[in-house]
Design an enzyme around this catalytic site. Structure first.
Site, short mmCIF file in Angstrom:
data_model
loop_
_atom_site.label_atom_id
_atom_site.label_comp_id
_atom_site.label_asym_id
_atom_site.label_seq_id
_atom_site.Cartn_x
_atom_site.Cartn_y
_atom_site.Cartn_z
N ASN A 144 0.61 -1.03 0.33
CA ASN A 144 0.02 0.10 -0.11
C ASN A 144 0.89 1.00 -0.38
O ASN A 144 1.42 1.42 -0.71
CB ASN A 144 -0.90 0.44 1.22
CG ASN A 144 -0.85 0.15 2.25
OD1 ASN A 144 -0.34 -1.72 3.00
ND2 ASN A 144 -1.19 0.60 3.07
N ASP A 145 0.48 1.75 1.00
CA ASP A 145 1.21 3.48 0.90
C ASP A 145 2.50 3.65 0.49
O ASP A 145 3.69 2.88 0.56
CB ASP A 145 1.60 3.88 2.35
CG ASP A 145 0.17 3.97 3.24
OD1 ASP A 145 -0.78 3.52 2.59
OD2 ASP A 145 -0.20 4.63 4.05
N GLN A 157 4.77 0.35 1.83
CA GLN A 157 4.28 -0.77 3.31
C GLN A 157 4.01 -2.04 1.97
O GLN A 157 3.62 -2.36 0.92
CB GLN A 157 3.02 -0.03 3.41
CG GLN A 157 2.63 0.95 4.46
CD GLN A 157 3.57 1.08 5.56
OE1 GLN A 157 2.47 0.52 6.72
NE2 GLN A 157 4.14 1.13 6.07
N PHE A 165 4.53 0.62 9.69
CA PHE A 165 3.96 1.54 9.44
C PHE A 165 4.63 2.69 8.48
O PHE A 165 5.43 3.35 8.92
CB PHE A 165 3.11 2.06 10.28
CG PHE A 165 1.72 0.97 10.39
CD1 PHE A 165 1.20 -0.42 10.30
CD2 PHE A 165 0.01 1.75 11.03
CE1 PHE A 165 0.52 -0.90 10.20
CE2 PHE A 165 -1.06 1.09 11.12
CZ PHE A 165 -1.09 -0.74 10.95
N SER A 166 3.16 3.47 7.91
CA SER A 166 4.08 4.83 7.17
C SER A 166 4.76 5.59 7.65
O SER A 166 4.74 5.93 8.75
CB SER A 166 3.01 5.37 5.91
OG SER A 166 2.65 4.40 5.54
N ARG A 176 0.47 8.29 13.51
CA ARG A 176 1.06 8.22 12.71
C ARG A 176 1.64 8.36 12.05
O ARG A 176 1.43 9.26 10.95
CB ARG A 176 0.56 6.36 12.11
CG ARG A 176 -0.69 6.70 11.55
CD ARG A 176 -1.46 5.25 11.49
NE ARG A 176 -2.44 5.44 10.71
CZ ARG A 176 -3.54 5.58 11.70
NH1 ARG A 176 -3.84 5.36 12.92
NH2 ARG A 176 -4.90 5.39 11.27
N GLU A 186 -4.66 10.47 8.21
CA GLU A 186 -3.17 9.65 7.84
C GLU A 186 -2.82 10.50 6.31
O GLU A 186 -2.61 11.50 5.85
CB GLU A 186 -3.57 8.59 7.11
CG GLU A 186 -4.51 7.64 8.10
CD GLU A 186 -4.83 6.55 7.96
OE1 GLU A 186 -4.50 5.59 8.48
OE2 GLU A 186 -5.29 6.04 6.11
N TRP A 207 -8.86 1.55 -0.48
CA TRP A 207 -8.91 0.54 0.41
C TRP A 207 -10.44 -0.71 0.74
O TRP A 207 -10.86 -1.79 0.81
CB TRP A 207 -8.92 1.37 1.83
CG TRP A 207 -7.85 1.60 2.37
CD1 TRP A 207 -7.09 2.52 2.64
CD2 TRP A 207 -6.69 0.52 2.87
NE1 TRP A 207 -5.91 1.85 3.44
CE2 TRP A 207 -5.32 0.82 3.08
CE3 TRP A 207 -6.65 -1.02 2.55
CZ2 TRP A 207 -3.85 0.65 3.61
CZ3 TRP A 207 -4.77 -1.37 3.78
CH2 TRP A 207 -4.18 -0.63 3.69
C1 FRU Z 1 -2.87 4.24 5.22
C2 FRU Z 1 -2.03 3.51 6.69
C3 FRU Z 1 -1.16 4.43 7.05
C4 FRU Z 1 -0.67 3.21 7.85
C5 FRU Z 1 -0.81 2.33 6.68
C6 FRU Z 1 -0.40 0.93 7.53
O1 FRU Z 1 -3.52 3.51 3.37
O2 FRU Z 1 -3.40 3.39 6.95
O3 FRU Z 1 -1.94 5.96 7.99
O4 FRU Z 1 0.56 4.07 8.04
O5 FRU Z 1 -1.57 2.30 6.01
O6 FRU Z 1 -0.07 -0.29 6.65
#
Ligand code: FRU
Length: 502
Positions: free
Chosen positions: A41-42, A58, A101-102, A169, A224, A307
């Site tokens: 992901n991110d 991620q 996490f990110s 985060r 986020e 998501w």
């Molecule tokens: C955004 C998020 C971030 C988090 C990450 C977890 O998509 O929810 O806030 O750090 O993904 O994978």
């Protein structure tokens, strides 16, 4: 002092060595960065280090679903060709046991410094569920990264009273004359998002400075992946709010990404919000991050998936890709996004048509394919609806449609071959541009669409980047037709490029 490579990280490296090569190249997008294996992901740590662009992400290498987060890693010299490097971070310490996490990266004294969120999720002896997010640091040489022995460097105890210790985060770090700053997402006492600013002289000791801006339940819940940067005469706070309520054609994806425009007083650290626009209007865009190139360009990259409707086909061993990196500029009161200019070096096989009248479904010879760039300019508007259908054959199609009266552009993947057509359409307001074509000629209207197709994705840059729509469609590759349809008369010019040099 930092610690050495953990068994968890070695395990991923061994798996990557086998798995990444097993995935056929033909299955991947051609000029978009995609997951090496498993889920991504991110974008994280998007930065330049020793002359190369680095992108982390991620990453759950063990399955195509989100799981305990690692930081995958790749590099590029031109934002187009990416090379996978070994996974950089695994959740292998008590303070990040439930996920890395990110976060972001900065080059300092020849070292590549990563700042990320460590997640703790455990049941204590008394049965209490302990969940915390804290900020952590790792340093590396561009390939191997070691976590700081005194992690975490920032905990929720430093946040303003009432803030959540669980939702804290996604630090984004940068350097200023008086040291380092970072912005981090947080949840205020009212349950909605805020962005906190921190300062440090040495990246180890951080002090809380202020709340830069907050949602107050108007722009979604948790904010986020914040980013904070100057652009033209504005300061931009970029955030990705969860759980947004739609307003008109805005904010329809549940999770959205916003540009908040304002002024920033570097002395008092006060950010004054002026207005807000959506960062993207497609079905698949979230958690963007920016970096500054050595030649001063602000480049944005986003996660091109969503998501709530992630749709990778079952046989694929990978899930997730990034958008094309985009150059940001501030023009005419908003952010314009254009694909990085480096992409143009890969253009081949130009096919061009000028001033073609479209009165019915029309196919133009030489214009088909799934990996290409299409520049379409509409100058005649004698219609209500004008459509460009792509990834199309008798069974499938995805289209963008311009509705002239409503001044609205729609993207629709209902018939792209998706199972469960739950979230398949988005619209955005879009007016033609006004141009003065030449001496003696009056003002003319033109609507410009620059469309990037890369097998399973489409990015539509409208009117030189005024607004963008990014979406995925996993249509079988044999559907490679492109057709132009109109319910009246449209006049269009079309230029197509392949990317034969990739
Ligand atoms: C955004 C998020 C971030 C988090 C990450 C977890 O998509 O929810 O806030 O750090 O993904 O994978």
């Amino acid at each position: 002092m930092t610690k050495s490579v953990s068994p968890q990280l070695l395990k991923v490296h061994r798996m990557e060595k086998k798995q990444v090569h097993d995935i056929p190249k033909e299955e991947r997008p051609k000029y978009h960065m995609s997951s090496p294996t498993g889920w991504i992901n991110d974008p994280n740590g998007f930065s330049v280090f020793q002359g190369q662009y680095h992108l982390f992400f991620q990453y759950h290498p063990y399955s195509k679903k989100w799981g305990p987060m690692h930081w995958g890693h790749c590099t590029s010299r031109d934002f187009i060709k990416w090379e996978y490097l070994p996974c950089a971070l695994a959740p292998d310490e008590s303070y990040d046991e439930a996920g890395c996490f990110s976060g972001s990266a900065v080059e300092v004294d020849g070292e590549h410094v990563l700042i990320y969120t460590g997640v703790m999720d455990r049941y204590l002896d008394d049965g209490f569920h302990y969940y915390r997010q804290v900020q952590c640091m790792a340093k590396g040489d561009g390939i191997r990264y070691r976590k700081f022995a005194e992690n975490p460097i920032i905990t929720g105890e430093s946040t303003p009273e009432g803030s959540s210790l669980e939702d804290f985060r996604d630090p984004k770090v940068w350097r200023e004359d008086d040291g380092f700053y970072l912005v981090v997402g947080s949840r205020a006492g009212d349950g909605s998002g805020q962005v906190l600013l921190y300062h440090s002289k040495d990246l180890k000791q951080w002090e809380y400075v202020t709340v830069l801006d907050k949602s107050e339940n108007k722009y979604g819940k948790m904010w986020e992946c914040p980013d904070f940067f100057p652009l033209g005469c504005k300061q931009i706070l970029m955030v990705s709010p969860q759980d947004m309520r739609a307003w008109g054609l805005e904010f329809h994806n549940g999770n959205n990404s916003l540009f908040i425009y304002g002024q920033y007083d570097k002395k008092s650290h006060e950010f004054t919000r002026e207005n807000i626009t959506s960062a993207d209007y497609g079905l698949d865009f979230y958690a963007p991050q920016t970096m500054l190139t050595e030649d001063g360009r602000r480049i944005l990259i986003g996660w091109m998936q969503s998501w709530d409707a992630n749709i990778t086909p079952a046989p694929f061993q990978w899930s997730g890709m990034m958008t094309i990196p985009r150059e940001l500029t501030y023009e005419q009161g908003r952010i314009y996004q254009r694909p990085v200019r480096e992409l143009e070096a890969y253009r081949t096989d130009m096919v061009q048509y000028e001033n073609v009248p479209i009165t019915e479904s029309t196919v133009l010879s030489g214009i088909r394919g799934r990996v290409l760039e299409l520049l379409v300019e509409i100058t005649g508007f004698g219609f209500e609806h004008f459509r460009i259908r792509f990834a199309q054959n008798e069974e499938y199609e995805t289209f963008v449609q311009y509705s002239h009266k409503k001044r609205c552009l729609t993207i629709d993947r209902t018939h792209s071959g998706i199972d469960r057509d739950v979230v398949c359409r988005r619209k955005m307001e879009l007016a033609p541009m006004r141009v003065f074509p030449g001496k003696g000629e009056g003002e003319q209207e033109v609507l410009k669409l620059r469309i990037l197709l890369d097998k399973y994705s489409v990015e539509v840059f409208a009117n030189d980047g005024e607004k963008v729509m990014s979406s995925l469609f996993y249509t079988p590759m044999e559907a490679d037709g492109i057709a132009f349809d109109c319910d009246g008369t449209a006049c269009i010019s079309v230029t197509k490029y392949s990317f034969g040099n990739l």
